[in-house]
Design an enzyme around this catalytic site. Structure first.
Site, PDB file in Angstrom:
ATOM      1  CB  SER A 110      -0.876   0.030   1.244  1.00 38.52           C
ATOM      2  OG  SER A 110      -1.617  -1.149   1.332  1.00 38.52           O
TER       3      SER A 110
HETATM    4  N1  SAH Z   1       1.100  -4.889   4.544  1.00 39.03           N
HETATM    5  C1  SAH Z   1       1.538  -5.485   3.323  1.00 39.03           C
HETATM    6  C2  SAH Z   1       0.529  -5.293   2.242  1.00 39.03           C
HETATM    7  C3  SAH Z   1       0.374  -6.488   1.418  1.00 39.03           C
HETATM    8  S1  SAH Z   1      -1.033  -6.506   0.372  1.00 39.03           S
HETATM    9  C4  SAH Z   1       2.915  -4.959   2.943  1.00 39.03           C
HETATM   10  O1  SAH Z   1       3.437  -4.078   3.650  1.00 39.03           O
HETATM   11  O2  SAH Z   1       3.495  -5.424   1.968  1.00 39.03           O
HETATM   12  C5  SAH Z   1      -2.164  -7.513   1.255  1.00 39.03           C
HETATM   13  C6  SAH Z   1      -1.742  -8.944   1.487  1.00 39.03           C
HETATM   14  O3  SAH Z   1      -2.854  -9.605   2.081  1.00 39.03           O
HETATM   15  C7  SAH Z   1      -1.401  -9.733   0.236  1.00 39.03           C
HETATM   16  O4  SAH Z   1      -0.086 -10.195   0.329  1.00 39.03           O
HETATM   17  C8  SAH Z   1      -2.410 -10.887   0.238  1.00 39.03           C
HETATM   18  O5  SAH Z   1      -1.866 -12.121  -0.230  1.00 39.03           O
HETATM   19  C9  SAH Z   1      -2.765 -10.968   1.708  1.00 39.03           C
HETATM   20  N2  SAH Z   1      -4.036 -11.621   2.024  1.00 39.03           N
HETATM   21  C10 SAH Z   1      -5.227 -11.553   1.364  1.00 39.03           C
HETATM   22  N3  SAH Z   1      -6.157 -12.312   1.983  1.00 39.03           N
HETATM   23  C11 SAH Z   1      -5.530 -12.874   3.072  1.00 39.03           C
HETATM   24  C12 SAH Z   1      -5.943 -13.765   4.104  1.00 39.03           C
HETATM   25  N4  SAH Z   1      -7.176 -14.280   4.162  1.00 39.03           N
HETATM   26  N5  SAH Z   1      -5.040 -14.120   5.029  1.00 39.03           N
HETATM   27  C13 SAH Z   1      -3.764 -13.641   5.014  1.00 39.03           C
HETATM   28  N6  SAH Z   1      -3.307 -12.805   4.052  1.00 39.03           N
HETATM   29  C14 SAH Z   1      -4.178 -12.415   3.098  1.00 39.03           C
END
Ligand code: SAH
Length: 272
Positions: A110
């Site tokens: 993000s």
């Molecule tokens: N905070 C992260 C943002 C990653 S984007 C960073 O700093 O990089 C959001 C992430 O949520 C993705 O990697 C996606 O695979 C994960 N995600 C989506 N649904 C999920 C779930 N049910 N459990 C765990 N992770 C999930």
């Protein structure tokens, strides 16, 4: 009795900040900012940015301030964590722009202003107002681990869950390369479906999700401690897109409020 002579150069402990035994709560935001600059200067590593990365981060922090992020502890965390180390080296020159970036597997990190907004909201919980930190945190969606690294500077402990194995593994490497965090113990990184939370370490004083679904999973609300706060993007049918939802828990129950329209990746079920 003779006075101890002052030694030059100064002992390492003086130059490089407090010894490990110093109570971590004594670290002030200003001190963390100074330490980030010292760290960067000391390492002399090529950043690939053509600029000193501490200075670039300081400019990012000023932009966050201009966007009315005014929690000094959150800003200090942004000043300290090297975002360019969490993204593909081809994207490193964009790491300090206020933009979301691909992290592989169709997922994105993000943009800093949105992460800062979520962390600042979390710092407004009753727990954080009383203790000055986030306490025990559950993070859903580790992704590349950037937000986990920020949380390590704002919380006592961090449990982070990622459903995609390649990302979970990369985050582990990225976070292993992190210098000592200011506040938390090493994060507990899990590959699993974050919609279920992580009951063994519950309750949590803060729960922060980086992926949004139709509803807030019941497990998150159950695993939130009294005095704690949940911050998550959730689909808003009336708006036709996501909004940031803040849910506070107290002895009487839960209180839900809705904030900015946002655009996070989907909260999916199961693991890959
Ligand atoms: N905070 C992260 C943002 C990653 S984007 C960073 O700093 O990089 C959001 C992430 O949520 C993705 O990697 C996606 O695979 C994960 N995600 C989506 N649904 C999920 C779930 N049910 N459990 C765990 N992770 C999930």
């Amino acid at each position: 009795m003779s006075r101890p002579t002052r030694r030059f150069p100064l002992p390492l402990a003086k130059l490089h900040g407090p010894a490990p035994s110093t109570p971590r709560t004594l670290l002030r935001p200003q001190r963390l900012l100074q330490q980030a600059a010292l760290d960067a200067a000391r390492r002399h590593q090529p950043t690939g940015l053509g600029l000193d990365s501490a200075a670039v981060r300081a400019r990012m922090v000023e932009r966050l301030r201009a966007e009315r992020i005014d929690d000094e502890r959150v800003l200090a965390a942004f000043a300290a964590v090297e975002r360019h180390r969490f993204v593909d080296s081809a994207l490193a020159n964009q790491a300090y722009e206020d933009t979301s970036l691909p992290i592989g597997q169709g997922q994105t990190i993000s943009k800093p202003s949105v992460v800062a907004r979520m962390l600042a909201l979390a710092m407004g919980s009753e727990f954080a107002r009383r203790h000055g930190h986030l306490g025990r945190v559950l993070e859903i969606g580790t992704g590349c681990g950037y937000q986990t690294a920020l949380l390590m500077r704002l919380a006592r402990s961090v449990v982070s869950i990622e459903r995609m194995r390649p990302l979970a593994e990369r985050a582990k490497d990225n976070l292993a390369a992190q210098p000592d965090a200011a506040l938390s113990s090493p994060p507990h990184l899990l590959h699993g479906d974050g919609r279920l939370g992580h009951a063994p370490r519950a309750p949590y004083d803060a729960i922060i999700a980086a992926a949004g679904g139709e509803h807030l999973p019941a497990a998150w609300i159950e695993q939130l401690a009294a005095g704690g706060r949940l911050v998550a993007p959730t689909h808003d049918a009336a708006l036709g897109s996501q909004r940031l939802v803040v849910l506070d828990k107290d002895g009487a129950g839960v209180h839900r409020r809705e904030f900015d329209a946002v655009h996070f990746v989907a909260l999916k079920s199961g693991v890959e």
